[in-house]
Design a protein around this motif. Structure first.
Motif, PDB file in Angstrom:
ATOM      1  N   PRO A   1       0.796  -1.232   0.000  1.00  0.00           N
ATOM      2  CA  PRO A   1       0.000   0.000   0.000  1.00  0.00           C
ATOM      3  C   PRO A   1       0.831   1.286   0.000  1.00  0.00           C
ATOM      4  CG  PRO A   1      -0.918  -1.568   1.563  1.00  0.00           C
ATOM      5  CD  PRO A   1       0.390  -2.137   1.100  1.00  0.00           C
ATOM      6  N   ALA A   2       1.926   1.306   0.750  1.00  0.00           N
ATOM      7  CA  ALA A   2       2.752   2.524   0.790  1.00  0.00           C
ATOM      8  C   ALA A   2       3.415   2.764  -0.556  1.00  0.00           C
ATOM      9  CB  ALA A   2       3.808   2.410   1.883  1.00  0.00           C
ATOM     10  N   LEU A   3       3.921   1.693  -1.172  1.00  0.00           N
ATOM     11  CA  LEU A   3       4.517   1.830  -2.507  1.00  0.00           C
ATOM     12  C   LEU A   3       3.454   2.224  -3.529  1.00  0.00           C
ATOM     13  CD1 LEU A   3       7.063  -1.122  -2.864  1.00  0.00           C
ATOM     14  CD2 LEU A   3       7.544   1.326  -2.949  1.00  0.00           C
TER      15      LEU A   3
ATOM     16  N   GLY B   1      -4.128  -4.803 -11.951  1.00  0.00           N
ATOM     17  CA  GLY B   1      -4.242  -6.134 -11.382  1.00  0.00           C
ATOM     18  C   GLY B   1      -3.085  -7.063 -11.680  1.00  0.00           C
ATOM     19  N   GLN B   2      -2.109  -6.592 -12.422  1.00  0.00           N
ATOM     20  CA  GLN B   2      -0.960  -7.436 -12.780  1.00  0.00           C
ATOM     21  C   GLN B   2      -0.051  -7.611 -11.555  1.00  0.00           C
ATOM     22  OE1 GLN B   2       0.202  -9.987 -14.567  1.00  0.00           O
ATOM     23  NE2 GLN B   2      -0.520  -8.827 -16.337  1.00  0.00           N
ATOM     24  N   HIS B   3       0.661  -8.712 -11.517  1.00  0.00           N
ATOM     25  CA  HIS B   3       1.601  -8.973 -10.421  1.00  0.00           C
ATOM     26  C   HIS B   3       2.689  -7.901 -10.407  1.00  0.00           C
ATOM     27  CE1 HIS B   3       0.043 -12.897  -9.385  1.00  0.00           C
ATOM     28  NE2 HIS B   3       0.023 -13.208 -10.662  1.00  0.00           N
ATOM     29  N   PRO B   4       2.880  -7.206  -9.283  1.00  0.00           N
ATOM     30  CA  PRO B   4       3.931  -6.189  -9.221  1.00  0.00           C
ATOM     31  C   PRO B   4       5.312  -6.727  -9.580  1.00  0.00           C
ATOM     32  CG  PRO B   4       2.449  -5.923  -7.372  1.00  0.00           C
ATOM     33  CD  PRO B   4       2.067  -7.210  -8.054  1.00  0.00           C
ATOM     34  N   GLU B   5       5.649  -7.914  -9.103  1.00  0.00           N
ATOM     35  CA  GLU B   5       6.968  -8.486  -9.387  1.00  0.00           C
ATOM     36  C   GLU B   5       7.157  -8.700 -10.893  1.00  0.00           C
ATOM     37  OE1 GLU B   5       4.725  -9.725  -7.268  1.00  0.00           O
ATOM     38  OE2 GLU B   5       5.651  -9.689  -5.287  1.00  0.00           O
ATOM     39  N   TYR B   6       6.092  -9.150 -11.547  1.00  0.00           N
ATOM     40  CA  TYR B   6       6.152  -9.354 -12.995  1.00  0.00           C
ATOM     41  C   TYR B   6       6.361  -8.014 -13.705  1.00  0.00           C
ATOM     42  CZ  TYR B   6       4.910 -10.410 -17.769  1.00  0.00           C
ATOM     43  OH  TYR B   6       4.940 -10.510 -19.144  1.00  0.00           O
TER      44      TYR B   6
ATOM     45  N   ALA C   1       3.483  -1.618  -7.819  1.00  0.00           N
ATOM     46  CA  ALA C   1       2.596  -1.801  -6.651  1.00  0.00           C
ATOM     47  C   ALA C   1       1.262  -1.106  -6.903  1.00  0.00           C
ATOM     48  CB  ALA C   1       3.249  -1.260  -5.395  1.00  0.00           C
ATOM     49  N   TYR C   2       1.313   0.081  -7.491  1.00  0.00           N
ATOM     50  CA  TYR C   2       0.076   0.805  -7.795  1.00  0.00           C
ATOM     51  C   TYR C   2      -0.788   0.027  -8.792  1.00  0.00           C
ATOM     52  CZ  TYR C   2      -3.157   4.201  -9.702  1.00  0.00           C
ATOM     53  OH  TYR C   2      -4.308   4.820 -10.143  1.00  0.00           O
ATOM     54  N   PHE C   3      -0.183  -0.397  -9.890  1.00  0.00           N
ATOM     55  CA  PHE C   3      -0.961  -1.103 -10.909  1.00  0.00           C
ATOM     56  C   PHE C   3      -1.474  -2.442 -10.396  1.00  0.00           C
ATOM     57  CE2 PHE C   3       1.539   1.678 -13.878  1.00  0.00           C
ATOM     58  CZ  PHE C   3       0.458   2.498 -14.178  1.00  0.00           C
TER      59      PHE C   3
ATOM     60  N   ALA D   1       1.173   8.552  -7.802  1.00  0.00           N
ATOM     61  CA  ALA D   1       1.628   9.891  -8.167  1.00  0.00           C
ATOM     62  C   ALA D   1       2.460   9.891  -9.444  1.00  0.00           C
ATOM     63  CB  ALA D   1       2.447  10.493  -7.025  1.00  0.00           C
ATOM     64  N   LYS D   2       3.041   8.754  -9.803  1.00  0.00           N
ATOM     65  CA  LYS D   2       3.895   8.653 -10.989  1.00  0.00           C
ATOM     66  C   LYS D   2       3.169   8.042 -12.193  1.00  0.00           C
ATOM     67  CE  LYS D   2       7.732   7.417  -7.905  1.00  0.00           C
ATOM     68  NZ  LYS D   2       8.396   8.671  -7.766  1.00  0.00           N
ATOM     69  N   ALA D   3       1.981   7.494 -11.974  1.00  0.00           N
ATOM     70  CA  ALA D   3       1.310   6.679 -12.981  1.00  0.00           C
ATOM     71  C   ALA D   3       0.801   7.437 -14.204  1.00  0.00           C
ATOM     72  CB  ALA D   3       0.154   5.921 -12.340  1.00  0.00           C
ATOM     73  N   ALA D   4       0.634   8.724 -14.118  1.00  0.00           N
ATOM     74  CA  ALA D   4       0.063   9.481 -15.235  1.00  0.00           C
ATOM     75  C   ALA D   4       0.838   9.271 -16.529  1.00  0.00           C
ATOM     76  CB  ALA D   4       0.005  10.968 -14.891  1.00  0.00           C
ATOM     77  N   MET D   5       2.149   9.104 -16.428  1.00  0.00           N
ATOM     78  CA  MET D   5       2.955   8.912 -17.638  1.00  0.00           C
ATOM     79  C   MET D   5       2.611   7.609 -18.359  1.00  0.00           C
ATOM     80  SD  MET D   5       6.699   7.808 -16.299  1.00  0.00           S
ATOM     81  CE  MET D   5       6.700   8.027 -14.547  1.00  0.00           C
ATOM     82  N   CYS D   6       1.984   6.676 -17.664  1.00  0.00           N
ATOM     83  CA  CYS D   6       1.653   5.369 -18.237  1.00  0.00           C
ATOM     84  C   CYS D   6       0.233   5.330 -18.811  1.00  0.00           C
ATOM     85  CB  CYS D   6       1.768   4.283 -17.168  1.00  0.00           C
ATOM     86  SG  CYS D   6       3.341   4.246 -16.300  1.00  0.00           S
ATOM     87  N   LEU D   7      -0.639   6.133 -18.235  1.00  0.00           N
ATOM     88  CA  LEU D   7      -2.063   6.023 -18.523  1.00  0.00           C
ATOM     89  C   LEU D   7      -2.464   6.521 -19.909  1.00  0.00           C
ATOM     90  CD1 LEU D   7      -3.420   6.980 -14.996  1.00  0.00           C
ATOM     91  CD2 LEU D   7      -2.916   4.708 -15.930  1.00  0.00           C
TER      92      LEU D   7
END
Length: 188
Positions: free
Chosen positions: A111-113, A143-148, A183-185, A119-125
């Motif tokens: 959750p913290a990550l 919903g994708q695995h963060p590690e992946y 982590a966000y995604f 805050a950084k995700a806009a560049m991806c969306l």
């Protein structure tokens, strides 16, 4: 014809063009073919192992493009190359139709990550959709695995996975940025 009309026509053309490969997909045929995918990608395309991506609700055009890239050897993964070697274009379209129609799950994420990643995700969306649901040839990240996701971002950055736009976008991101975004995604 004014600019808004031209934009609308162009948008319609791209929407039709990027969905053509899956228009004739047979989900039942895809479900039968998917039996060999379940051991890694999980029932209905929801993997329980972060080594392998979730395929459920993935963009059909993206799935078609990736399966064809594995088959042609343009995307390197020994297991996926062997799995796709005998697939026909119809099989590929059916698999894409099946997996894209499945209900996704959230892989989760710290959750913290995730808060930092939001805050950084806009560049991806812009490419991956306003809710990271994917967009035609751009994959679903939600919903994708963060590690992946971290592994894929590293692969784009080191050049072992090719995509000019991705390499340019992530060139100045750190591994900490990768982890926060992933982590966000994963939490969506």
């Amino acid at each position: 014809m004014n600019l808004p009309q031209q934009s609308l026509i162009l948008s319609f053309f791209f929407a039709v063009f990027f969905t053509l490969p899956t228009l004739a997909a047979d989900s039942a045929g895809g479900e039968q073919k998917a039996s060999s995918c379940v051991s890694c990608h999980g029932p209905n395309g929801n993997s329980s192992n972060s080594q392998w991506p979730n395929l459920a609700a993935q963009q059909p055009t993206y799935l078609v493009n990736q399966l064809k890239a594995f088959k042609a050897g343009d995307r390197i993964n020994i297991m996926m190359q062997s799995m796709t070697a005998d697939l026909s274009n119809v099989d590929i379209n059916n698999l894409a139709g099946y997996f894209s129609s499945q209900k996704p799950v959230k892989a989760g994420g710290d959750p913290a990550l995730a808060k930092s990643g939001e805050a950084k995700a806009a560049m991806c969306l812009g490419c991956h959709g306003s809710a990271a649901q994917g967009n035609g040839q751009f994959p679903r990240l939600a919903g994708q695995h963060p590690e992946y996701l971290v592994q894929q971002l590293k692969a784009f950055k080191d050049g072992s996975r090719k995509s000019g736009p991705m390499q340019a976008i992530i060139a100045n991101l750190s591994e900490a940025d990768f982890k926060a975004l992933a982590a966000y995604f994963g939490s969506l």
